[in-house]
Scaffold this motif. Sequence first.
Motif, short mmCIF file in Angstrom:
data_model
loop_
_atom_site.label_atom_id
_atom_site.label_comp_id
_atom_site.label_asym_id
_atom_site.label_seq_id
_atom_site.Cartn_x
_atom_site.Cartn_y
_atom_site.Cartn_z
N GLY A 279 0.81 -1.21 0.00
CA GLY A 279 0.00 0.00 0.00
C GLY A 279 0.84 1.26 0.00
N ASP A 280 1.93 1.25 0.77
CA ASP A 280 2.82 2.41 0.81
C ASP A 280 3.51 2.62 -0.54
OD1 ASP A 280 2.15 2.69 3.48
OD2 ASP A 280 3.92 1.59 4.19
N VAL A 281 3.89 1.52 -1.18
CA VAL A 281 4.55 1.63 -2.49
C VAL A 281 3.60 2.22 -3.52
CG1 VAL A 281 5.51 0.29 -4.42
CG2 VAL A 281 6.18 -0.25 -2.08
N ILE A 282 2.37 1.75 -3.55
CA ILE A 282 1.40 2.25 -4.52
C ILE A 282 1.12 3.72 -4.27
CG2 ILE A 282 -1.01 2.05 -5.29
CD1 ILE A 282 -0.80 -0.96 -4.73
N ALA A 283 1.00 4.11 -3.00
CA ALA A 283 0.71 5.51 -2.66
C ALA A 283 1.86 6.43 -3.08
CB ALA A 283 0.44 5.64 -1.16
N ALA A 284 3.09 5.94 -2.91
CA ALA A 284 4.25 6.77 -3.24
C ALA A 284 4.60 6.74 -4.72
CB ALA A 284 5.46 6.31 -2.42
N GLY A 285 4.13 5.71 -5.44
CA GLY A 285 4.42 5.59 -6.87
C GLY A 285 5.13 4.29 -7.19
N LEU A 286 4.39 3.32 -7.75
CA LEU A 286 4.98 2.02 -8.06
C LEU A 286 6.10 2.15 -9.09
CD1 LEU A 286 4.97 -1.09 -7.86
CD2 LEU A 286 3.21 -1.11 -9.64
N HIS A 287 5.88 2.92 -10.13
CA HIS A 287 6.90 3.06 -11.18
C HIS A 287 8.20 3.60 -10.59
CE1 HIS A 287 8.78 3.91 -15.00
NE2 HIS A 287 8.81 5.20 -14.74
N GLN A 288 8.11 4.63 -9.77
CA GLN A 288 9.31 5.22 -9.17
C GLN A 288 10.02 4.21 -8.26
OE1 GLN A 288 6.32 6.58 -9.36
NE2 GLN A 288 6.66 8.38 -10.65
N HIS A 289 9.24 3.43 -7.51
CA HIS A 289 9.81 2.41 -6.62
C HIS A 289 10.58 1.36 -7.43
CE1 HIS A 289 9.99 -0.33 -3.14
NE2 HIS A 289 9.69 -1.29 -3.99
N LEU A 290 9.99 0.91 -8.52
CA LEU A 290 10.62 -0.12 -9.33
C LEU A 290 11.87 0.40 -10.03
CD1 LEU A 290 7.39 -1.72 -10.85
CD2 LEU A 290 8.88 -2.72 -9.10
N ARG A 291 11.81 1.62 -10.54
CA ARG A 291 12.99 2.19 -11.20
C ARG A 291 14.16 2.33 -10.21
NH1 ARG A 291 13.07 0.86 -15.98
NH2 ARG A 291 14.98 2.11 -16.06
N ALA A 292 13.85 2.75 -8.98
CA ALA A 292 14.90 2.87 -7.97
C ALA A 292 15.50 1.51 -7.64
CB ALA A 292 14.33 3.52 -6.70
N LEU A 293 14.66 0.48 -7.61
CA LEU A 293 15.15 -0.87 -7.32
C LEU A 293 16.04 -1.37 -8.45
CD1 LEU A 293 15.04 -3.27 -5.38
CD2 LEU A 293 13.02 -4.07 -6.58
N ILE A 294 15.69 -1.07 -9.68
CA ILE A 294 16.50 -1.48 -10.83
C ILE A 294 17.88 -0.82 -10.77
CG2 ILE A 294 16.71 -1.27 -13.35
CD1 ILE A 294 13.62 -1.64 -13.43
N VAL A 295 17.91 0.47 -10.44
CA VAL A 295 19.19 1.19 -10.32
C VAL A 295 20.02 0.60 -9.18
CG1 VAL A 295 20.24 3.41 -9.75
CG2 VAL A 295 18.31 3.31 -11.34
N GLU A 296 19.38 0.34 -8.05
CA GLU A 296 20.09 -0.23 -6.91
C GLU A 296 20.66 -1.60 -7.26
OE1 GLU A 296 19.18 -0.97 -2.17
OE2 GLU A 296 17.64 -1.51 -3.64
N ASN A 297 19.90 -2.39 -8.01
CA ASN A 297 20.37 -3.71 -8.40
C ASN A 297 21.60 -3.62 -9.29
OD1 ASN A 297 19.60 -6.62 -8.17
ND2 ASN A 297 19.52 -6.49 -10.40
#
Length: 311
Positions: A279-297
């Motif tokens: 729920g927190d991820v969706i509220a903050a922006g799923l796309h932004q969360h996933l892009r940050a995870l890809i960069v971190e990876n």
Amino acid sequence: MLSRTATSLYWLGRYVERADFLARLVEATLRLDVLSTRSAGEDAWRTALAVSETTEAFAAGDAELTREEVVHFLLASSTHPGSILRCLAMARDNARAVRTALSREAWQAINGAWLIFDQRMGRLDPTATLAVVDAVKAETRGFEGAVHRMLRNKTTSFIRLGQAVERTDNTARLLDVKYHILLPEGERVGGTVDRDQWTTILQTVSAVTAFRWLYTDGLNPTNVIDLLLSRAELPRSLAASTEETVAALTALARASGTQGEADRMARTRQARVARTRTGDVIAAGLHQHLRALIVENAHLHDAIGRQFKFH
């Protein structure tokens, strides 16, 4: 273990996992375009290029944005380094470099996957395309099964590490597919086409049955996102992939007696993913969360290379 051997094993794992992901991506896009209630058309194939980050490479070839051209580009292009054909060729080259460290079954699976493309492939119709991607998935699953039956040593740990790092990236990109795909005009969120798109994502990670077991209130986007983000029971979820990365690094630390930057980064990420709420991820922006995870990876990948002195 020599650093060049470790490098080959790690990249063997990554290339096999990448080929499997691309096969699943092509299958998912084909289903959205051809088999859905309402065809996604050109948007579906534009999405496949965006998710695999090959939009510019495809445009450089001056091909038209059609199903036939994009399928050939992602499946069997001999010039594009990100095609399934080239990924399997690179996997085979790395496997040959460490042939004596692999079991007979693991080598046969890699070689069998590459032989699918041994003859030049032309443009394929949807039925033939699905047959090819099914064959690729069967061989990559065979390789993964063979690795699990091998001796648990540095060889399998480096392969598993490569697979886990690649799978984290791939699952994040696959989940991000839905961000890129716009519903056709006149279709509503939660409607038939929207449900087709979410179902296709579940089919791509072989999670339709798992979803039904874990969620009893029917198909809805929040539950699909939760499954792929947070449920470690699903092997292709981000939670499971981050756990597998830590497990592989821990096994290597036990074997070598040393730990480093990559271990710290992987454990920090695992702890954060475990605390993440959908729920927190969706509220903050799923796309932004996933892009940050890809960069971190990607940063973790670089740290692994430094820690094990990859070439």
